[in-house]
Design a protein around this motif. Structure first.
Motif, short mmCIF file in Angstrom:
data_model
loop_
_atom_site.label_atom_id
_atom_site.label_comp_id
_atom_site.label_asym_id
_atom_site.label_seq_id
_atom_site.Cartn_x
_atom_site.Cartn_y
_atom_site.Cartn_z
N ILE A 1 0.82 -1.21 0.00
CA ILE A 1 0.00 0.00 0.00
C ILE A 1 0.86 1.27 0.00
CG2 ILE A 1 -1.68 1.30 1.37
CD1 ILE A 1 -2.80 -1.40 2.30
N GLU A 2 2.00 1.24 0.72
CA GLU A 2 2.87 2.42 0.80
C GLU A 2 4.30 2.03 0.40
OE1 GLU A 2 3.89 6.12 3.88
OE2 GLU A 2 3.08 4.23 4.67
N PRO A 3 4.54 1.80 -0.90
CA PRO A 3 5.87 1.35 -1.33
C PRO A 3 6.96 2.38 -1.12
CG PRO A 3 4.49 1.89 -3.23
CD PRO A 3 3.61 1.94 -2.02
N SER A 4 6.58 3.66 -1.11
CA SER A 4 7.51 4.75 -0.82
C SER A 4 6.86 5.65 0.23
CB SER A 4 7.81 5.56 -2.08
OG SER A 4 8.39 4.76 -3.08
N PRO A 5 7.64 6.31 1.06
CA PRO A 5 7.05 7.12 2.13
C PRO A 5 6.04 8.14 1.59
CG PRO A 5 9.42 6.94 2.41
CD PRO A 5 9.12 6.34 1.08
N ASP B 1 -0.03 -5.08 8.93
CA ASP B 1 1.37 -5.39 9.22
C ASP B 1 2.14 -5.51 7.91
OD1 ASP B 1 0.29 -7.78 8.35
OD2 ASP B 1 1.07 -9.01 9.97
N ARG B 2 3.28 -6.16 7.91
CA ARG B 2 4.19 -6.34 6.78
C ARG B 2 4.75 -5.00 6.31
NH1 ARG B 2 5.11 -11.54 7.70
NH2 ARG B 2 3.18 -12.75 7.73
N PRO B 3 5.69 -4.43 7.06
CA PRO B 3 6.20 -3.09 6.74
C PRO B 3 7.07 -3.09 5.48
CG PRO B 3 7.47 -4.05 8.50
CD PRO B 3 6.34 -5.00 8.25
N PRO B 4 7.15 -1.94 4.82
CA PRO B 4 8.03 -1.81 3.65
C PRO B 4 9.50 -1.77 4.08
CG PRO B 4 6.96 0.29 4.15
CD PRO B 4 6.35 -0.73 5.05
N ALA B 5 10.37 -2.11 3.13
CA ALA B 5 11.80 -2.15 3.44
C ALA B 5 12.33 -0.79 3.86
CB ALA B 5 12.57 -2.66 2.22
N TRP B 6 11.76 0.30 3.31
CA TRP B 6 12.28 1.62 3.64
C TRP B 6 12.07 1.99 5.11
CZ3 TRP B 6 8.60 4.74 5.67
CH2 TRP B 6 7.27 4.58 5.26
N ALA C 1 15.58 -5.11 7.34
CA ALA C 1 14.53 -5.83 6.63
C ALA C 1 15.08 -6.85 5.64
CB ALA C 1 13.64 -4.84 5.88
N SER C 2 16.20 -6.58 5.01
CA SER C 2 16.67 -7.43 3.93
C SER C 2 17.32 -8.70 4.46
CB SER C 2 17.67 -6.66 3.06
OG SER C 2 18.78 -6.27 3.82
N GLY C 3 16.96 -9.81 3.84
CA GLY C 3 17.63 -11.07 4.10
C GLY C 3 17.17 -11.83 5.32
N THR C 4 16.32 -11.28 6.14
CA THR C 4 15.94 -12.01 7.36
C THR C 4 14.76 -12.93 7.12
OG1 THR C 4 14.34 -10.34 8.09
CG2 THR C 4 16.66 -10.00 8.71
N TYR D 1 4.69 3.50 11.62
CA TYR D 1 3.51 2.62 11.59
C TYR D 1 2.27 3.41 11.97
CZ TYR D 1 0.42 -1.34 12.69
OH TYR D 1 -0.63 -2.23 12.74
N GLY D 2 2.39 4.29 12.96
CA GLY D 2 1.26 5.15 13.32
C GLY D 2 0.80 6.00 12.15
N ASP D 3 1.75 6.51 11.34
CA ASP D 3 1.37 7.27 10.15
C ASP D 3 0.54 6.41 9.20
OD1 ASP D 3 2.85 9.39 11.14
OD2 ASP D 3 4.61 8.98 9.87
N PHE D 4 0.98 5.16 9.01
CA PHE D 4 0.26 4.26 8.12
C PHE D 4 -1.14 3.96 8.65
CE2 PHE D 4 -0.82 -0.27 7.20
CZ PHE D 4 -1.19 -0.10 5.87
#
Length: 523
Positions: free
Chosen positions: A61-65, A92-97, A102-105, A117-120
């Motif tokens: 839903i929010e790929p970029s801020p 849930d499921r936050p974007p990498a930014w 986030a990467s590789g885990t 998250y509150g903004d979202f």
């Protein structure tokens, strides 16, 4: 023999528990073809499913801020609401930014800055205001894979919950906030010499979340309740994972004095893996498909009858889109196959859900599944209302259909200066004792100079005993707060009347014989 008279059902006093208990988990965001989404939802509606627990993936839903793509999810929400299925939005499921690790885990965890998250959540609330009322804040935070593979931190989750609660309520206080359901687990440390939990016991996590002040930041406690091979009446035990473990979570709520909130079960079910599945892979246990169907319905009926704090139970899961392999035991939770073949659990739920859509004598909230709404209705939460909530028709022509079994009906409403009229038909006919408008339709006038809550209005008396359908149509703004089907007096069974007839007949015959003996009838 006389027909059985249904018992009178007293009002449920905990908010959001007099509600359709049948929900299910959906993966509609993964389904590419529109006709498959539509058929999935249509089958769910036909089965009496009233709730869809649906994930709204933040990173999609929010790929970029600050850049939001709502269109796919708008279509999903419209489809569900069009089929009279309410949405429980899992956020849930936050974007990498939003997180540096986030990467590789391969894990899903909160952002580095919880306010992101509150903004979202706030943006989500503004976008879906008036469509979605129920927000689940995160998922299973007592598992490391849902918490950035970091040590479990109930106090941190309590902070995340508070931020989400505050931001959603700032948009509209009518939003209802659900905690993240906790994975039922006995706990696991990162390593034998560690003091940090990879998976924390759900009861311990809940205690620590309450101790951190989390009780002020939610309206509904979410729980998971998997059977894991045991029947639904298997009693709770702190050292065992089963359906009734939810009672132990409720005990934690009561320990902290949090007794007037409902518990909704957001993941629920039994796994019917085939006999060919190796025992080593049966992490959810195994039952037959017939047992799965029986246990699923029995568990929901047991909760509704015995747990006055229980609300919606969302079955895991309705249908997946074909991305869970038949070699994965999780595949065998499904109610409907990916090719739309219904399983026995679907058939049993469809039969059972139909029973809750007819109200027997009793006192009910406006959220009861015997009421179905179409048009511009919205929920309004206020402690002055019965059950803390009422349903408001805000546009001309909004309709509600009520099905009940009985001989009479009362409505519970709020009267106010700006209220309109509520047109009433019973079994397609006008109601004799109600006033008529210029168009000949019978109605209830809800306008009053002063505001009055929980006003009980007799609508009909002396109806034929049996099932009735009531059509309610709003003419202007109307506020519906519940309904009452008065108790039915037991009828005398036919043998009572027959017995009276026989006794009277025998008396007459004896009198006749006595007169003959005296010779009086021969003169």
């Amino acid at each position: 023999f006389a027909p059985t008279v249904p018992n009178f059902t007293p009002r449920r006093t905990i908010p959001l528990t007099d509600i359709n208990p049948y929900g299910a988990n959906f993966f509609l965001e993964r389904e590419v073809e529109a006709w498959k989404r539509e058929r999935t939802v249509s089958m769910a509606r036909s089965a009496g499913i009233g709730w869809a627990r649906q994930e709204f993936v933040w990173e999609e839903i929010e790929p970029s801020p600050g850049v939001f793509n709502w269109s796919k999810y708008d279509d999903l929400v419209a489809l569900l609401l069009r089929n009279h299925i309410q949405v429980i939005a899992r956020l849930d499921r936050p974007p990498a930014w939003a997180r540096t690790n986030a990467s590789g885990t391969g894990s899903s965890g909160p952002p580095d800055d919880f306010e992101k998250y509150g903004d979202f959540v706030e943006a989500f609330a503004r976008h879906y205001r008036g469509q979605i009322y129920f927000f689940q804040i995160w998922n299973e935070p007592n598992l490391a894979r849902e918490w950035n593979d970091a040590p479990i931190d109930p106090a941190a989750y309590a902070r995340l919950l508070k931020i989400a609660y505050t931001r959603a309520k700032s948009v509209d206080p009518n939003f209802r906030i659900l905690t993240a359901p906790l994975a039922i687990t006995l706990g696991e440390l990162f390593s034998p010499d560690s003091t940090a939990y990879r998976n924390m016991n759900d009861l311990q996590f809940l205690e620590e979340m309450y101790a951190a002040g989390g009780n002020d930041s939610f309206d509904i406690l979410s729980a998971n309740a998997f059977g894991l091979g045991s029947p639904p009446d298997d009693p709770p035990n702190p050292g065992k994972l089963n359906f009734q473990r939810v009672l132990l979570e409720r005990a934690v709520m009561e320990k902290f004095g949090d007794t007037n909130k409902p518990v909704w079960i957001n993941e629920y079910g039994w796994n019917a893996a085939p006999p060919t599945m190796p025992d080593s892979r049966l992490i959810w246990g195994r039952v037959t498909e017939e047992q799965q169907a029986d246990y699923t319905v029995r568990g929901i009926e047991y909760a509704r009858k015995n747990w006055q704090w229980a609300g919606v139970t969302s079955i895991w899961f309705f249908r997946q889109v074909g991305d869970i392999s038949v070699n994965n035991p999780e595949y065998y939770f499904r109610m409907v196959d990916a090719d739309f073949t219904p399983r026995p659990v679907y058939v049993r739920v469809r039969q059972a859900a139909g029973n809750v859509q007819l109200a027997n004598p009793g006192e009910y909230e406006d959220t009861n599944p015997a009421l179905e709404y179409t048009g511009a209705w919205s929920w309004h939460f206020d402690p002055r209302a019965s059950g803390d909530e009422e349903t408001i028709a805000s546009a001309e022509g909004a309709r509600a259909i009520l099905r009940f079994y009985g001989e009479a009906l009362d409505l519970l409403v709020r009267k106010s200066a700006d209220a309109g009229r509520l047109k009433v038909l019973i079994d397609g006919q006008s109601v004799t004792k109600l006033p008529r408008g210029a168009d000949g339709a019978t109605f209830i006038d809800l306008a009053d100079a002063s505001e009055n809550w929980q006003v009980q209005i007799p609508v009909a008396r002396g109806l034929r005993r049996g099932e009735h359908t009531v059509e309610l149509t709003g003419m202007g703004k109307v506020n519906l707060d519940g309904f009452i089907v008065p108790a039915i007096a037991p009828s005398s069974p036919p043998w009572v009347a027959l017995g009276a007839f026989v006794i009277l007949g025998m008396g007459s015959l004896l009198g006749l014989l006595r007169e003959l003996r005296r010779g009086r009838l021969l003169k």
